[in-house]
Design a protein around this motif. Structure first.
Motif, PDB file in Angstrom:
ATOM      1  N   ALA A   1     -13.188 -56.428  81.075  1.00  0.00           N
ATOM      2  CA  ALA A   1     -13.094 -55.564  82.069  1.00  0.00           C
ATOM      3  C   ALA A   1     -12.402 -56.205  83.161  1.00  0.00           C
ATOM      4  O   ALA A   1     -11.656 -55.390  84.029  1.00  0.00           O
ATOM      5  CB  ALA A   1     -14.452 -55.157  82.447  1.00  0.00           C
ATOM      6  N   ALA A   2     -12.911 -57.286  83.798  1.00  0.00           N
ATOM      7  CA  ALA A   2     -12.220 -58.096  84.879  1.00  0.00           C
ATOM      8  C   ALA A   2     -10.629 -58.088  84.687  1.00  0.00           C
ATOM      9  O   ALA A   2      -9.857 -58.002  85.618  1.00  0.00           O
ATOM     10  CB  ALA A   2     -12.562 -59.487  85.235  1.00  0.00           C
ATOM     11  N   VAL A   3     -10.028 -58.495  83.499  1.00  0.00           N
ATOM     12  CA  VAL A   3      -8.846 -58.666  83.087  1.00  0.00           C
ATOM     13  C   VAL A   3      -8.142 -57.192  83.217  1.00  0.00           C
ATOM     14  O   VAL A   3      -6.986 -57.106  83.765  1.00  0.00           O
ATOM     15  CB  VAL A   3      -8.528 -59.201  81.763  1.00  0.00           C
ATOM     16  CG1 VAL A   3      -6.993 -59.003  81.416  1.00  0.00           C
ATOM     17  CG2 VAL A   3      -8.934 -60.462  81.905  1.00  0.00           C
ATOM     18  N   THR A   4      -8.639 -56.101  82.790  1.00  0.00           N
ATOM     19  CA  THR A   4      -8.214 -54.832  82.974  1.00  0.00           C
ATOM     20  C   THR A   4      -8.059 -54.324  84.555  1.00  0.00           C
ATOM     21  O   THR A   4      -6.924 -53.694  84.679  1.00  0.00           O
ATOM     22  CB  THR A   4      -8.972 -53.813  82.238  1.00  0.00           C
ATOM     23  OG1 THR A   4      -9.300 -54.271  80.747  1.00  0.00           O
ATOM     24  CG2 THR A   4      -8.545 -52.556  82.142  1.00  0.00           C
ATOM     25  N   VAL A   5      -8.995 -54.702  85.064  1.00  0.00           N
ATOM     26  CA  VAL A   5      -8.936 -54.198  86.694  1.00  0.00           C
ATOM     27  C   VAL A   5      -7.681 -54.875  87.309  1.00  0.00           C
ATOM     28  O   VAL A   5      -6.965 -54.435  88.185  1.00  0.00           O
ATOM     29  CB  VAL A   5     -10.452 -54.612  87.149  1.00  0.00           C
ATOM     30  CG1 VAL A   5     -10.198 -54.449  88.774  1.00  0.00           C
ATOM     31  CG2 VAL A   5     -11.195 -53.552  86.646  1.00  0.00           C
ATOM     32  N   TYR A   6      -7.528 -56.309  87.014  1.00  0.00           N
ATOM     33  CA  TYR A   6      -6.705 -57.110  87.682  1.00  0.00           C
ATOM     34  C   TYR A   6      -4.830 -56.638  87.139  1.00  0.00           C
ATOM     35  O   TYR A   6      -4.230 -56.403  87.855  1.00  0.00           O
ATOM     36  CB  TYR A   6      -6.524 -58.611  87.169  1.00  0.00           C
ATOM     37  CG  TYR A   6      -5.775 -59.522  87.708  1.00  0.00           C
ATOM     38  CD1 TYR A   6      -5.620 -59.767  88.950  1.00  0.00           C
ATOM     39  CD2 TYR A   6      -4.508 -59.728  86.675  1.00  0.00           C
ATOM     40  CE1 TYR A   6      -4.513 -60.680  89.552  1.00  0.00           C
ATOM     41  CE2 TYR A   6      -3.444 -60.779  87.479  1.00  0.00           C
ATOM     42  CZ  TYR A   6      -3.507 -60.701  88.686  1.00  0.00           C
ATOM     43  OH  TYR A   6      -2.568 -61.713  88.992  1.00  0.00           O
ATOM     44  N   ALA A   7      -4.908 -56.312  85.688  1.00  0.00           N
ATOM     45  CA  ALA A   7      -3.886 -55.738  85.265  1.00  0.00           C
ATOM     46  C   ALA A   7      -3.545 -54.427  86.037  1.00  0.00           C
ATOM     47  O   ALA A   7      -2.131 -54.147  86.276  1.00  0.00           O
ATOM     48  CB  ALA A   7      -3.913 -55.800  83.672  1.00  0.00           C
ATOM     49  N   GLY A   8      -4.452 -53.590  85.837  1.00  0.00           N
ATOM     50  CA  GLY A   8      -4.150 -52.213  86.675  1.00  0.00           C
ATOM     51  C   GLY A   8      -3.704 -52.315  88.081  1.00  0.00           C
ATOM     52  O   GLY A   8      -3.051 -51.637  88.469  1.00  0.00           O
ATOM     53  N   TYR A   9      -4.346 -53.565  88.705  1.00  0.00           N
ATOM     54  CA  TYR A   9      -3.834 -53.519  90.173  1.00  0.00           C
ATOM     55  C   TYR A   9      -2.600 -54.125  90.282  1.00  0.00           C
ATOM     56  O   TYR A   9      -1.646 -53.525  91.332  1.00  0.00           O
ATOM     57  CB  TYR A   9      -4.968 -54.590  90.814  1.00  0.00           C
ATOM     58  CG  TYR A   9      -4.536 -54.997  92.331  1.00  0.00           C
ATOM     59  CD1 TYR A   9      -4.675 -54.074  93.349  1.00  0.00           C
ATOM     60  CD2 TYR A   9      -4.389 -56.504  92.452  1.00  0.00           C
ATOM     61  CE1 TYR A   9      -3.998 -54.712  94.442  1.00  0.00           C
ATOM     62  CE2 TYR A   9      -3.945 -56.767  93.801  1.00  0.00           C
ATOM     63  CZ  TYR A   9      -3.743 -55.944  94.712  1.00  0.00           C
ATOM     64  OH  TYR A   9      -3.553 -56.548  95.986  1.00  0.00           O
ATOM     65  N   LYS A  10      -1.999 -54.954  89.470  1.00  0.00           N
ATOM     66  CA  LYS A  10      -0.670 -55.813  89.418  1.00  0.00           C
ATOM     67  C   LYS A  10       0.286 -54.594  88.921  1.00  0.00           C
ATOM     68  O   LYS A  10       1.398 -54.796  89.366  1.00  0.00           O
ATOM     69  CB  LYS A  10      -0.782 -56.853  88.575  1.00  0.00           C
ATOM     70  CG  LYS A  10      -1.324 -58.049  89.267  1.00  0.00           C
ATOM     71  CD  LYS A  10      -0.742 -58.271  90.541  1.00  0.00           C
ATOM     72  CE  LYS A  10      -1.482 -59.617  91.234  1.00  0.00           C
ATOM     73  NZ  LYS A  10      -0.960 -59.945  92.684  1.00  0.00           N
ATOM     74  N   LEU A  11      -0.104 -53.745  88.023  1.00  0.00           N
ATOM     75  CA  LEU A  11       0.776 -52.699  87.688  1.00  0.00           C
ATOM     76  C   LEU A  11       0.858 -51.316  88.550  1.00  0.00           C
ATOM     77  O   LEU A  11       1.260 -50.237  88.151  1.00  0.00           O
ATOM     78  CB  LEU A  11       0.558 -52.361  85.947  1.00  0.00           C
ATOM     79  CG  LEU A  11       0.662 -53.400  85.295  1.00  0.00           C
ATOM     80  CD1 LEU A  11       0.053 -52.908  83.712  1.00  0.00           C
ATOM     81  CD2 LEU A  11       2.238 -53.661  85.032  1.00  0.00           C
TER      82      LEU A  11
END
Length: 135
Positions: A38-48
């Motif tokens: 979940a944390a990686v998904t939020v980070y990736a969504g922010y960077k994309l």
């Protein structure tokens, strides 16, 4: 960012495992895995640019909150689907199931947590004021 990736899911597994006797070993694994995902998904969504946050720090806070909630939810769901361990195997591991000391009478002062803790706080304050007076 790394805090929300690694520390928060481990914290969830530790806290739930320590305070809830129903938590299982595989629930801890899935709590850590789902929380990290979940944390990686939020980070990736922010960077994309899928999610927008005011700053990197704001993303990190929300990533931590979402990782905590996702990990805790995963642990509860997995634990409720499995057979719990008997209380005899949880003695000394879960809060409220501590092993009581069988010794009668009073313990020496260094074996009691409150006087020892107060002593450490007093010594720390004395050292702090001593070092502060040198500056």
């Amino acid at each position: 960012m790394l805090f929300s990736f690694f520390n928060v899911p481990l914290f969830v597994a530790f806290i739930i495992g320590m305070f809830w006797k129903r938590a299982t070993r595989s629930a801890g694994f899935w709590g850590i895995t789902v929380g990290t995902g979940a944390a990686v998904t939020v980070y990736a969504g922010y960077k994309l640019d899928i999610f927008s946050f005011r700053s990197d720090l704001h993303e990190s806070f929300w990533g931590s909150i979402i990782a905590f909630a996702a990990g805790a939810t995963a642990m509860v769901v997995v634990s409720l689907r499995e057979q719990p361990k008997p209380d005899s195997e949880l003695r000394g591991l879960v809060y409220g199931m501590e092993i009581r000391d069988m010794h009668e009478g009073r313990q020496p002062i260094y074996r009691r947590p409150v006087p020892t803790g107060l002593g450490i706080v007093v010594i720390s304050l004395l050292l702090y004021f001593y070092v502060a007076s040198l500056a």
